[in-house]
Design an enzyme around this catalytic site. Structure first.
Site, PDB file in Angstrom:
ATOM      1  N   ASN A 114      -2.395  -4.198   8.322  1.00  0.00           N
ATOM      2  CA  ASN A 114      -2.218  -5.584   8.783  1.00  0.00           C
ATOM      3  C   ASN A 114      -0.886  -5.793   9.515  1.00  0.00           C
ATOM      4  OD1 ASN A 114      -0.705  -5.325   6.499  1.00  0.00           O
ATOM      5  ND2 ASN A 114      -1.495  -7.125   5.447  1.00  0.00           N
ATOM      6  N   HIS A 117       4.396  -5.945   6.617  1.00  0.00           N
ATOM      7  CA  HIS A 117       4.551  -6.382   5.225  1.00  0.00           C
ATOM      8  C   HIS A 117       5.555  -7.522   5.195  1.00  0.00           C
ATOM      9  CE1 HIS A 117       5.458  -6.266   0.940  1.00  0.00           C
ATOM     10  NE2 HIS A 117       6.735  -6.227   1.264  1.00  0.00           N
TER      11      HIS A 117
HETATM   12  P1  CMP Z   1       1.450  -6.154   2.162  1.00  0.00           P
HETATM   13  O1  CMP Z   1       2.110  -7.416   2.595  1.00  0.00           O
HETATM   14  O2  CMP Z   1       2.022  -4.862   2.619  1.00  0.00           O
HETATM   15  O3  CMP Z   1       1.429  -6.151   0.546  1.00  0.00           O
HETATM   16  C1  CMP Z   1       0.433  -5.472  -0.185  1.00  0.00           C
HETATM   17  C2  CMP Z   1      -0.629  -4.904   0.680  1.00  0.00           C
HETATM   18  O4  CMP Z   1      -1.820  -4.569   0.013  1.00  0.00           O
HETATM   19  C3  CMP Z   1      -1.066  -5.970   1.673  1.00  0.00           C
HETATM   20  O5  CMP Z   1      -0.065  -6.198   2.620  1.00  0.00           O
HETATM   21  C4  CMP Z   1      -2.337  -5.360   2.204  1.00  0.00           C
HETATM   22  O6  CMP Z   1      -2.108  -4.445   3.263  1.00  0.00           O
HETATM   23  C5  CMP Z   1      -2.843  -4.608   0.996  1.00  0.00           C
HETATM   24  N1  CMP Z   1      -4.008  -5.282   0.418  1.00  0.00           N
HETATM   25  C6  CMP Z   1      -4.012  -6.459  -0.225  1.00  0.00           C
HETATM   26  N2  CMP Z   1      -5.274  -6.772  -0.614  1.00  0.00           N
HETATM   27  C7  CMP Z   1      -6.053  -5.748  -0.187  1.00  0.00           C
HETATM   28  C8  CMP Z   1      -7.452  -5.489  -0.274  1.00  0.00           C
HETATM   29  N3  CMP Z   1      -8.283  -6.341  -0.876  1.00  0.00           N
HETATM   30  N4  CMP Z   1      -7.915  -4.343   0.269  1.00  0.00           N
HETATM   31  C9  CMP Z   1      -7.072  -3.484   0.879  1.00  0.00           C
HETATM   32  N5  CMP Z   1      -5.729  -3.679   0.987  1.00  0.00           N
HETATM   33  C10 CMP Z   1      -5.241  -4.807   0.459  1.00  0.00           C
END
Ligand code: CMP
Length: 139
Positions: A114, A117
């Site tokens: 995404n 972070h």
């Molecule tokens: P981030 O802000 O890096 O913090 C935790 C990460 O977990 C989040 O962004 C996503 O990239 C990942 N994440 C959270 N929920 C899910 C999910 N349901 N499936 C896959 N990855 C997830």
């Protein structure tokens, strides 16, 4: 009272697609000041340490594989009410649900990849910044 520091990473998908320049520009346009910045790569073990809070989640192994799959940018950002302001600015965790024009909507691939972070609390912002940076590297 909320703090004025947050922590971010530009994730491997966004770096490999060459989006780091645009993302750093967007961060600056959002009024965030860069207090520390590093181009680096996490080992699998370091990614597991960083995301330890998610260790019981079904996506933990895939997330830590992904986060150690290529270089990232790590940064400490400063702005009033930084944690909440940055989370609003980058958009929802899932890029499909993120607001138009947000960093995750523009540069995210999927919920894991995404683009960036963002810390979820003032306490974690400090812990995460200290994971990557010594006091001498913070300006
Ligand atoms: P981030 O802000 O890096 O913090 C935790 C990460 O977990 C989040 O962004 C996503 O990239 C990942 N994440 C959270 N929920 C899910 C999910 N349901 N499936 C896959 N990855 C997830």
């Amino acid at each position: 009272m909320s703090g004025n520091i947050t922590f971010t990473m530009i994730k491997p998908n966004a770096v490999s697609k060459g989006f780091m320049g645009q993302i750093i520009t967007k961060i600056a346009e959002g009024g965030f000041t860069i207090k520390a910045l590093k181009f680096t790569r996490l080992s699998k073990e370091q990614a597991e340490m960083f995301y330890a809070v998610h260790k019981d989640r079904p996506f933990f192994d895939a997330l830590t594989d992904f986060m150690s799959s290529g270089p990232i940018y790590a940064a400490i950002l400063e702005k009033e009410n930084a944690v909440e302001a940055y989370r609003n600015y980058i958009g929802a965790t899932n890029p499909e649900e993120a607001a138009e024009g947000s960093i995750r909507k523009l540069y995210g691939t999927n919920i894991q990849a995404n683009a960036v972070h963002g810390s979820d609390s003032d306490e974690n912002a400090i812990i995460e910044g200290n994971f990557f940076f010594s006091e001498l590297e913070k300006f």
